[in-house]
Write a protein that holds these residues in place. Structure first.
Motif, PDB file in Angstrom:
ATOM      1  N   PRO A   8       0.818  -1.205   0.000  1.00  0.00           N
ATOM      2  CA  PRO A   8       0.000   0.000   0.000  1.00  0.00           C
ATOM      3  C   PRO A   8       0.863   1.272   0.000  1.00  0.00           C
ATOM      4  O   PRO A   8       1.936   1.296   0.600  1.00  0.00           O
ATOM      5  N   LEU A   9       0.336   2.283  -0.667  1.00  0.00           N
ATOM      6  CA  LEU A   9       1.072   3.536  -0.834  1.00  0.00           C
ATOM      7  C   LEU A   9       1.566   4.112   0.495  1.00  0.00           C
ATOM      8  O   LEU A   9       2.688   4.621   0.579  1.00  0.00           O
ATOM      9  N   VAL A  10       0.751   4.002   1.519  1.00  0.00           N
ATOM     10  CA  VAL A  10       1.159   4.566   2.814  1.00  0.00           C
ATOM     11  C   VAL A  10       2.400   3.825   3.330  1.00  0.00           C
ATOM     12  O   VAL A  10       3.320   4.431   3.903  1.00  0.00           O
ATOM     13  N   GLU A  11       2.480   2.523   3.083  1.00  0.00           N
ATOM     14  CA  GLU A  11       3.679   1.766   3.484  1.00  0.00           C
ATOM     15  C   GLU A  11       4.861   2.140   2.604  1.00  0.00           C
ATOM     16  O   GLU A  11       5.997   2.197   3.063  1.00  0.00           O
ATOM     17  N   SER A  12       4.582   2.364   1.316  1.00  0.00           N
ATOM     18  CA  SER A  12       5.678   2.744   0.413  1.00  0.00           C
ATOM     19  C   SER A  12       6.264   4.088   0.839  1.00  0.00           C
ATOM     20  O   SER A  12       7.486   4.256   0.881  1.00  0.00           O
ATOM     21  N   LYS A  13       5.383   5.028   1.190  1.00  0.00           N
ATOM     22  CA  LYS A  13       5.891   6.330   1.648  1.00  0.00           C
ATOM     23  C   LYS A  13       6.707   6.144   2.919  1.00  0.00           C
ATOM     24  O   LYS A  13       7.746   6.770   3.115  1.00  0.00           O
ATOM     25  N   GLY A  14       6.197   5.284   3.794  1.00  0.00           N
ATOM     26  CA  GLY A  14       6.927   4.971   5.029  1.00  0.00           C
ATOM     27  C   GLY A  14       8.305   4.409   4.696  1.00  0.00           C
ATOM     28  O   GLY A  14       9.302   4.779   5.311  1.00  0.00           O
ATOM     29  N   GLU A  15       8.343   3.534   3.703  1.00  0.00           N
ATOM     30  CA  GLU A  15       9.650   2.942   3.346  1.00  0.00           C
ATOM     31  C   GLU A  15      10.603   3.991   2.774  1.00  0.00           C
ATOM     32  O   GLU A  15      11.795   3.989   3.089  1.00  0.00           O
ATOM     33  N   ILE A  16      10.087   4.874   1.927  1.00  0.00           N
ATOM     34  CA  ILE A  16      10.976   5.902   1.347  1.00  0.00           C
ATOM     35  C   ILE A  16      11.535   6.793   2.468  1.00  0.00           C
ATOM     36  O   ILE A  16      12.736   7.092   2.499  1.00  0.00           O
ATOM     37  N   GLY A  17      10.674   7.176   3.395  1.00  0.00           N
ATOM     38  CA  GLY A  17      11.132   8.001   4.525  1.00  0.00           C
ATOM     39  C   GLY A  17      12.162   7.245   5.361  1.00  0.00           C
ATOM     40  O   GLY A  17      13.196   7.786   5.770  1.00  0.00           O
ATOM     41  N   TYR A  18      11.872   5.969   5.609  1.00  0.00           N
ATOM     42  CA  TYR A  18      12.782   5.112   6.391  1.00  0.00           C
ATOM     43  C   TYR A  18      14.105   4.952   5.629  1.00  0.00           C
ATOM     44  O   TYR A  18      15.186   5.112   6.204  1.00  0.00           O
ATOM     45  N   GLY A  19      14.006   4.665   4.328  1.00  0.00           N
ATOM     46  CA  GLY A  19      15.217   4.488   3.517  1.00  0.00           C
ATOM     47  C   GLY A  19      16.054   5.757   3.504  1.00  0.00           C
ATOM     48  O   GLY A  19      17.276   5.719   3.707  1.00  0.00           O
ATOM     49  N   ALA A  20      15.389   6.889   3.307  1.00  0.00           N
ATOM     50  CA  ALA A  20      16.122   8.165   3.246  1.00  0.00           C
ATOM     51  C   ALA A  20      16.767   8.488   4.594  1.00  0.00           C
ATOM     52  O   ALA A  20      17.835   9.108   4.650  1.00  0.00           O
ATOM     53  N   SER A  21      16.138   8.044   5.667  1.00  0.00           N
ATOM     54  CA  SER A  21      16.677   8.375   6.992  1.00  0.00           C
ATOM     55  C   SER A  21      18.073   7.776   7.192  1.00  0.00           C
ATOM     56  O   SER A  21      18.881   8.324   7.949  1.00  0.00           O
ATOM     57  N   PHE A  22      18.377   6.670   6.510  1.00  0.00           N
ATOM     58  CA  PHE A  22      19.740   6.117   6.604  1.00  0.00           C
ATOM     59  C   PHE A  22      20.740   7.023   5.896  1.00  0.00           C
ATOM     60  O   PHE A  22      21.875   7.165   6.338  1.00  0.00           O
ATOM     61  N   VAL A  23      20.281   7.619   4.806  1.00  0.00           N
ATOM     62  CA  VAL A  23      21.173   8.513   4.061  1.00  0.00           C
ATOM     63  C   VAL A  23      21.454   9.758   4.903  1.00  0.00           C
ATOM     64  O   VAL A  23      22.599  10.212   5.026  1.00  0.00           O
ATOM     65  N   GLU A  24      20.404  10.264   5.528  1.00  0.00           N
ATOM     66  CA  GLU A  24      20.569  11.437   6.392  1.00  0.00           C
ATOM     67  C   GLU A  24      21.506  11.109   7.558  1.00  0.00           C
ATOM     68  O   GLU A  24      22.439  11.848   7.877  1.00  0.00           O
ATOM     69  N   TRP A  25      21.236   9.974   8.197  1.00  0.00           N
ATOM     70  CA  TRP A  25      22.017   9.565   9.374  1.00  0.00           C
ATOM     71  C   TRP A  25      23.505   9.419   9.039  1.00  0.00           C
ATOM     72  O   TRP A  25      24.374   9.961   9.718  1.00  0.00           O
ATOM     73  N   PHE A  26      23.785   8.691   7.928  1.00  0.00           N
ATOM     74  CA  PHE A  26      25.194   8.430   7.608  1.00  0.00           C
ATOM     75  C   PHE A  26      25.871   9.639   6.967  1.00  0.00           C
ATOM     76  O   PHE A  26      27.098   9.740   7.001  1.00  0.00           O
ATOM     77  N   ALA A  27      25.077  10.564   6.418  1.00  0.00           N
ATOM     78  CA  ALA A  27      25.661  11.831   5.970  1.00  0.00           C
ATOM     79  C   ALA A  27      26.288  12.524   7.185  1.00  0.00           C
ATOM     80  O   ALA A  27      27.353  13.140   7.093  1.00  0.00           O
ATOM     81  N   GLU A  28      25.635  12.379   8.322  1.00  0.00           N
ATOM     82  CA  GLU A  28      26.158  13.000   9.543  1.00  0.00           C
ATOM     83  C   GLU A  28      27.294  12.172  10.143  1.00  0.00           C
ATOM     84  O   GLU A  28      28.302  12.703  10.600  1.00  0.00           O
ATOM     85  N   GLU A  29      27.118  10.852  10.142  1.00  0.00           N
ATOM     86  CA  GLU A  29      28.126   9.965  10.735  1.00  0.00           C
ATOM     87  C   GLU A  29      29.450   9.983   9.967  1.00  0.00           C
ATOM     88  O   GLU A  29      30.487   9.614  10.513  1.00  0.00           O
ATOM     89  N   ALA A  30      29.393  10.394   8.682  1.00  0.00           N
ATOM     90  CA  ALA A  30      30.599  10.348   7.846  1.00  0.00           C
ATOM     91  C   ALA A  30      31.779  11.044   8.523  1.00  0.00           C
ATOM     92  O   ALA A  30      32.922  10.625   8.372  1.00  0.00           O
ATOM     93  N   ARG A  31      31.510  12.076   9.290  1.00  0.00           N
ATOM     94  CA  ARG A  31      32.630  12.801   9.893  1.00  0.00           C
ATOM     95  C   ARG A  31      32.952  12.339  11.314  1.00  0.00           C
ATOM     96  O   ARG A  31      33.667  13.009  12.044  1.00  0.00           O
ATOM     97  N   ARG A  32      32.376  11.237  11.685  1.00  0.00           N
ATOM     98  CA  ARG A  32      32.633  10.748  13.053  1.00  0.00           C
ATOM     99  C   ARG A  32      33.286   9.376  13.068  1.00  0.00           C
ATOM    100  O   ARG A  32      33.018   8.562  13.935  1.00  0.00           O
ATOM    101  N   VAL A  33      34.124   9.127  12.049  1.00  0.00           N
ATOM    102  CA  VAL A  33      34.802   7.823  12.020  1.00  0.00           C
ATOM    103  C   VAL A  33      36.058   7.940  12.883  1.00  0.00           C
ATOM    104  O   VAL A  33      37.176   8.066  12.393  1.00  0.00           O
ATOM    105  N   TYR A  34      35.814   7.906  14.186  1.00  0.00           N
ATOM    106  CA  TYR A  34      36.911   8.171  15.116  1.00  0.00           C
ATOM    107  C   TYR A  34      37.841   6.977  15.255  1.00  0.00           C
ATOM    108  O   TYR A  34      37.422   5.830  15.245  1.00  0.00           O
TER     109      TYR A  34
END
Ligand code: ADP
Length: 487
Positions: free
Chosen positions: A101-127
C-alpha cells in the motif's frame, strides 16, 4: 504510472555515472503484482557489465576515499533531500512494482532516506583511538579506513530501504558500491540512481546493475578480488551460497537473512496493545518482511480473548490495490510466494489446525491476493512452526509458562527479531535476555529505526545495519605501532 517527475522511471542500469543498456541490448519485464501487467522493460545486464562496473568503482575509489567525511556527507545530504522531495513519485514506483500500500511505500521511502541522512552525519565521526603503549618507547594509534569496493545484493520486499541501509554507510565510510537489486523490483533502485546522479556523486562511486540472472552477477561480485565486501539481504538459502562463494577471496560479508519471529503474549499483557502490535508485526507488506511475526505464542489464560480481539482486527483489514487509499494489505509478490502460503495452510489444516478467518486465495489464479488468515489449534509438527511464512498468515500457539515459551521461541535456527508483551519487570528482563534473537520488541510490534542496530544471530546472519554500529561493516581497523626512540 502517474509521476510528477517521469525521469525517475529509468529502465537502464547505472555504471560509472551513466545510464546504459545491456551490451547485447537484452531486457527483462517488470510486472505489477496487482494485475500482472508489464510496467517496464529493464536492461538485462550480465557478467561483462558487472566486471566493467567493478573496475570503474575501483578507479573511483582512489579519489572518493580521500575526500573528508564532511565532503562525502554533503553529497549524501543532497541525495537525502532529493529523496524526500520526490517521496510521492518514489512511493508510486515502489507500489507499482512491489504491491505494498502507498502509505507503506511512503513509510519505506522516509525510512530508507533516513539512513542517508544519518550516515551523511556519521561520515565525519569515524573516530580512531590511541592506546597507551606496551613499552616506554612505544605509542599506539588506531585508525579506521574504508574497506574498498563494496557489492550489495538486495531483495524485493524493501526495494528502496534495503539499498540505502547498505549504501549510505558504505559511501559515508569512503567505499564505492555496486548494487544488484532484486529482479522483481529494479525500478526503485534505478530511481535512486537518477537522484544519486543529480546529487553529484562522482562517476563510479555508486553503480546499479540489473539482471534477470542474479547467479551470474553474484558469481562475479563474489569471486572478483577487487570487491572487498559483500552485503546481502535475502533468503538464508542464497545467503549461504554467497558466503561460500566469498570464501575464496576471503571477503568481509554481512548477511541479513530469514527469520522466524516469535510474538509472545503473557497473561499480564495489555491485550489491546498486543493486538495492535500483532497486526502491525504480522500483516505489514502482506507478511513479507523478515521481521514479520511468524509464530504467535499466547498464554493459556488470555488465549481465547486474544484470538477473538486479534481476529476481529484482522477481519477489518482491507485487501486490494496498493494505490487505493483505504487498502491496508496489497497483493503478494509472485505466484511462487502465494503457492508456498497455500502449502503451509494446507499442511496445518491437514494436521488439525482451525482456520478462524481467511485461509484462501482471493479470486483465481493469477490473482496474487491472499486473505489475511488466523489459525488456531496449531502445534510444533506443522510447517508454520519452523518455516518462514512470508505471507499474511498468523498461527496462534498456546503456552503455559515462561520456560515453555522460551524453549519454543528459541527452537529454530533463525535469530532475527522477537516480540513479547507483558508488564512484570523482572520477567521482561529475564525473557529479553533469554530470547536468542538480535532484536527484541518489548510491548511493541515495530522495531525498525535508523538509530538502532538492525541484524540477526544464528542462521539469520551477521553484521548490523543502521545506528552508530552500521558503519563498522564498511571499515577496516588499522593500528600503528610507533617506536619514538629513547630520545
Ligand atoms: P527471496 O526469496 O526473498 O526472493 P532471494 O534470496 O532469492 O530472496 O533474493 C534476494 C536477492 O538475491 C535478489 O536480489 C536476488 O536476485 C538475489 N539472488 C538470488 N539468487 C542469487 C544467486 N544465486 N546469486 C546471487 N544473487 C542471487
Amino acid at each position: 504510472m502517474n509521476l510528477k517527475n517521469p525521469k525517475l522511471l529509468e529502465t537502464r542500469s547505472f555504471i560509472n555515472g551513466r545510464f546504459i543498456n545491456a551490451n547485447d541490448n537484452k531486457t527483462f519485464s517488470v510486472t505489477n503484482p496487482y494485475d500482472g501487467k508489464t510496467i517496464a522493460e529493464v536492461a538485462d545486464c550480465g557478467q561483462s557489465e558487472t566486471l566493467g562496473a567493478i573496475k570503474e568503482a575501483q578507479e573511483a575509489y582512489r579519489s572518493w576515499k580521500k575526500l573528508t567525511g564532511t565532503e562525502r556527507g554533503q553529497i549524501l545530504r543532497r541525495w537525502y533531500d532529493l529523496q524526500m522531495e520526490n517521496i510521492d513519485d518514489l512511493a508510486t514506483i515502489l507500489t507499482c512494482e512491489q504491491g505494498k500500500p502507498l502509505v507503506e511505500s511512503k513509510g519505506e521511502i522516509g525510512y530508507g532516506a533516513s539512513f542517508v541522512e544519518w550516515f551523511a552525519e556519521e561520515a565525519r565521526r569515524v573516530y580512531g583511538d590511541t592506546i597507551p603503549g606496551h613499552q616506554r618507547d612505544k605509542r599506539i594509534i588506531v585508525i579506521k579506513q574504508p574497506i574498498g569496493v563494496v557489492a550489495a545484493i538486495t531483495p524485493w520486499n524493501f526495494p528502496n530501504a534495503m539499498i540505502t541501509r547498505k549504501v549510505a554507510p558504505a559511501l559515508a565510510a569512503g567505499c564505492c558500491v555496486i548494487i544488484k537489486p532484486a529482479e522483481l523490483t529494479p525500478l526503485s533502485a534505478n530511481a535512486l540512481a537518477v537522484l544519486a546522479k543529480e546529487a553529484g556523486f562522482p562517476p563510479g562511486v555508486f553503480n546499479v546493475i540489473n539482471s534477470s540472472t542474479p547467479e551470474v552477477i553474484g558469481r562475479e561480485l563474489t569471486s572478483n578480488s577487487i570487491v572487498k565486501k559483500l552485503s546481502f539481504t535475502g533468503s538464508t538459502e542464497v545467503g549461504k551460497i554467497l558466503l561460500k562463494q566469498s570464501a575464496d577471496t576471503v571477503k568481509k560479508v554481512s548477511l541479513e537473512l530469514g527469520g522466524n519471529a516469535p510474538f509472545i503474549v503473557f497473561d499480564d499483557a495489555d491485550l489491546d496493545k498486543a493486538v495492535e502490535g500483532a497486526v502491525a508485526a504480522k500483516y505489514r507488506n502482506a507478511g513479507q518482511t523478515c521481521v514479520c511475526a511468524n509464530r504467535f505464542f499466547v498464554q493459556d489464560e488470555v488465549y481465547d480473548k486474544f484470538v477473538q480481539k486479534f481476529s476481529k482486527a484482522v477481519r477489518a483489514q482491507k485487501v486490494g490495490s496498493g494505490l487505493s487509499e483505504e487498502v491496508t494489505i496489497g497483493p503478494m509478490i509472485e505466484e511462487k510466494a502465494i503457492l508456498f502460503v497455500e502449502e503451509l495452510v494446507a499442511n496445518a489444516v491437514e494436521r488439525g489446525a482451525e482456520v478462524i478467518t481467511g485461509g484462501r486465495r482471493i479470486g483465481d489464479v493469477p490473482s496474487l491476493f491472499y486473505q489475511p488468515t488466523v489459525l488456531t489449534n496449531v502445534n510444533k509438527n506443522m510447517m508454520v512452526f519452523d518455516q518462514e511464512i512470508f505471507g499474511p498468515v498468523a498461527p496462534i500457539f498456546k503456552f503455559k509458562d515462561e520456560d515453555e515459551v522460551i524453549s519454543l521461541a528459541n527452537d529454530t535456527p533463525y535469530g532475527l527479531a522477537a516480540y513479547f508483551y507483558g508488564k512484570d519487570h523482572s520477567r521482561i528482563w529475564r525473557v529479553a535476555e533469554e530470547l536468542e534473537y538480535g532484536m527484541i520488541g518489548i510491548n511493541t510490534g515495530m522495531i525498525s529505526t535508523t538509530v538502532a542496530p538492525f541484524g540477526g544471530i544464528k542462521e539469520s546472519g551477521f553484521g548490523r545495519e543502521g545506528s552508530k554500529y552500521g558503519m563498522d561493516d564498511y571499515l577496516e581497523i588499522k593500528y600503528m605501532c610507533w617506536d619514538i626512540g629513547n630520545g
